[in-house]
Motif scaffolding. Structure first.
Motif, short mmCIF file in Angstrom:
data_model
loop_
_atom_site.label_atom_id
_atom_site.label_comp_id
_atom_site.label_asym_id
_atom_site.label_seq_id
_atom_site.Cartn_x
_atom_site.Cartn_y
_atom_site.Cartn_z
N LYS A 36 -62.90 -54.08 -4.36
CA LYS A 36 -61.98 -54.18 -4.42
C LYS A 36 -61.78 -52.59 -4.10
N TRP A 37 -62.51 -51.74 -4.52
CA TRP A 37 -62.91 -50.47 -4.87
C TRP A 37 -62.98 -49.61 -3.35
N LEU A 38 -63.33 -50.39 -3.17
CA LEU A 38 -64.26 -50.22 -1.48
C LEU A 38 -63.67 -50.23 -0.39
N PHE A 39 -62.23 -51.46 -0.49
CA PHE A 39 -61.10 -51.49 0.26
C PHE A 39 -59.68 -50.69 -0.35
N ASN A 40 -59.54 -50.84 -1.29
CA ASN A 40 -58.15 -49.57 -2.12
C ASN A 40 -58.00 -48.85 -0.64
N ASP A 41 -59.62 -48.06 -0.55
CA ASP A 41 -59.15 -46.36 0.12
C ASP A 41 -59.06 -46.91 1.55
N THR A 42 -58.94 -48.13 2.18
CA THR A 42 -58.52 -48.02 3.74
C THR A 42 -57.19 -49.19 3.60
N GLY A 43 -56.66 -48.85 2.81
CA GLY A 43 -55.38 -49.88 3.02
C GLY A 43 -55.47 -50.59 2.37
N TYR A 44 -56.52 -51.76 2.81
CA TYR A 44 -56.48 -52.94 2.55
C TYR A 44 -56.14 -53.58 0.54
N THR A 68 -56.84 -56.24 -2.04
CA THR A 68 -57.35 -57.60 -1.90
C THR A 68 -57.29 -58.29 -3.39
N LYS A 106 -52.99 -57.32 6.20
CA LYS A 106 -53.47 -56.21 5.17
C LYS A 106 -54.42 -56.84 3.86
#
Length: 88
Positions: free
Chosen positions: A21-29, A31, A5
């Protein structure tokens, strides 16, 4: 932390790094990020995927890619090249 993850973003632009980071934080990943090529290659082992900026102030993503692929401990790590542009 589960390495599946986490991905490492090698990006010199703080604005771009924050957007990614902002884009991926909502998907559970999660960075991790570094902003130059002179970092510790051992750090890569804590991540599942490496995203490399093509151009950096101290070299380019291709240079780091060659280093990664020449190191037996991390040669098999999935690696992507990027060239992000922030428009916000």
């Amino acid at each position: 932390m589960n390495s599946l993850k986490r991905f490492l973003l090698v990006e010199d632009s703080l604005e771009v790094a924050n957007e990614v980071k902002w884009l991926f934080n909502d998907t559970g990943y999660l960075t991790g990020g570094v902003n130059n090529l002179s970092g510790d290659l051992g750090l890569i082992q804590k991540f599942y995927l490496i995203i490399l900026d093509i151009t950096m102030p101290d070299g380019d993503g291709e240079e780091l890619f060659r280093l990664i692929k020449s190191s037996p401990a991390i040669a098999g790590f999935p690696t992507l090249f990027s060239s992000f542009i922030c428009t916000r």
